[in-house]
Design a protein around this motif. Structure first.
Motif, mmCIF file in Angstrom:
data_model
loop_
_atom_site.group_PDB
_atom_site.id
_atom_site.type_symbol
_atom_site.label_atom_id
_atom_site.label_comp_id
_atom_site.label_asym_id
_atom_site.label_seq_id
_atom_site.Cartn_x
_atom_site.Cartn_y
_atom_site.Cartn_z
ATOM 1 N N ILE A 173 0.843 -1.203 0.000
ATOM 2 C CA ILE A 173 0.000 0.000 0.000
ATOM 3 C C ILE A 173 0.873 1.245 0.000
ATOM 4 O O ILE A 173 0.620 2.196 -0.747
ATOM 5 C CB ILE A 173 -0.960 -0.006 1.203
ATOM 6 N N THR A 174 1.920 1.248 0.800
ATOM 7 C CA THR A 174 2.846 2.386 0.842
ATOM 8 C C THR A 174 3.454 2.632 -0.534
ATOM 9 O O THR A 174 3.496 3.774 -1.013
ATOM 10 C CB THR A 174 3.963 2.136 1.877
ATOM 11 N N ASP A 175 3.919 1.563 -1.190
ATOM 12 C CA ASP A 175 4.526 1.696 -2.518
ATOM 13 C C ASP A 175 3.521 2.217 -3.539
ATOM 14 O O ASP A 175 3.829 3.106 -4.334
ATOM 15 C CB ASP A 175 5.087 0.351 -2.985
ATOM 16 N N ILE A 182 0.348 5.575 5.878
ATOM 17 C CA ILE A 182 0.757 4.464 5.021
ATOM 18 C C ILE A 182 0.132 4.600 3.640
ATOM 19 O O ILE A 182 0.762 4.308 2.625
ATOM 20 C CB ILE A 182 0.395 3.110 5.688
ATOM 21 N N ALA A 183 -1.117 5.079 3.611
ATOM 22 C CA ALA A 183 -1.820 5.267 2.334
ATOM 23 C C ALA A 183 -1.488 6.624 1.710
ATOM 24 O O ALA A 183 -2.159 7.066 0.791
ATOM 25 C CB ALA A 183 -3.316 5.127 2.550
ATOM 26 N N ASP A 184 -0.445 7.269 2.216
ATOM 27 C CA ASP A 184 0.052 8.559 1.734
ATOM 28 C C ASP A 184 -0.940 9.692 1.941
ATOM 29 O O ASP A 184 -0.959 10.666 1.200
ATOM 30 C CB ASP A 184 0.498 8.492 0.271
ATOM 31 N N GLY A 185 -1.770 9.553 2.965
ATOM 32 C CA GLY A 185 -2.670 10.635 3.333
ATOM 33 C C GLY A 185 -2.062 11.472 4.431
ATOM 34 O O GLY A 185 -0.989 11.163 4.956
ATOM 35 N N GLU A 186 -2.749 12.524 4.756
ATOM 36 C CA GLU A 186 -2.310 13.422 5.823
ATOM 37 C C GLU A 186 -3.434 13.533 6.843
ATOM 38 O O GLU A 186 -4.534 14.008 6.524
ATOM 39 C CB GLU A 186 -1.980 14.789 5.232
ATOM 40 N N ASP A 187 -3.192 13.039 8.047
ATOM 41 C CA ASP A 187 -4.170 13.095 9.125
ATOM 42 C C ASP A 187 -4.420 14.558 9.493
ATOM 43 O O ASP A 187 -3.467 15.320 9.692
ATOM 44 C CB ASP A 187 -3.639 12.324 10.334
ATOM 45 N N CYS A 188 -5.667 14.955 9.571
ATOM 46 C CA CYS A 188 -6.007 16.340 9.924
ATOM 47 C C CYS A 188 -5.648 16.684 11.369
ATOM 48 O O CYS A 188 -5.425 17.850 11.684
ATOM 49 C CB CYS A 188 -7.505 16.593 9.705
#
Length: 108
Positions: free
Chosen positions: A41-43, A76-82
């Motif tokens: 998932i990271t890749d 890990i999913a390349d998101g940014e936690d608010c």
């Protein structure tokens, strides 16, 4: 003992539980499979055109943001936690979003 707050803690506890019930090898295989899946998932996420800002609501009354492992999965999913600054709080009462406008503003 069974309230892990991080992905590492969750995977470690899977190993411990497996050993406790005589399924240490199966637990190790499951942990390896989960780890490989998270790595994939990271890749894959690294190739996305942009990072999404994510507000994960663990509870709605009161509004409670996600705990540590949720924030880790978002990264890990390349998101940014608010609200990454709240993710490390052990107790939910320390992750309360007092004003719904905060959640809306954090997503922009």
């Amino acid at each position: 003992m069974l309230n892990q707050r991080t992905m590492a803690g969750i995977l470690d506890m899977a190993q411990v539980l497996g050993a406790l019930v005589g399924a240490g090898g199966q637990a190790a295989a499951l942990v390896a499979q989960c780890t490989a899946g998270l790595d994939a998932i990271t890749d894959s996420a690294a190739r996305l055109p942009r990072r999404s800002r994510v507000y994960f609501e663990e509870w709605d009354e009161p509004m409670i943001s996600g705990v540590g492992w949720v924030s880790e999965l978002i990264r890990i999913a390349d998101g940014e936690d608010c609200f990454p600054e709240l993710a490390g709080a052990q107790a939910a009462r320390y992750r309360v979003i007092a004003d719904p406008a905060q959640a809306m503003a954090a997503q922009s």
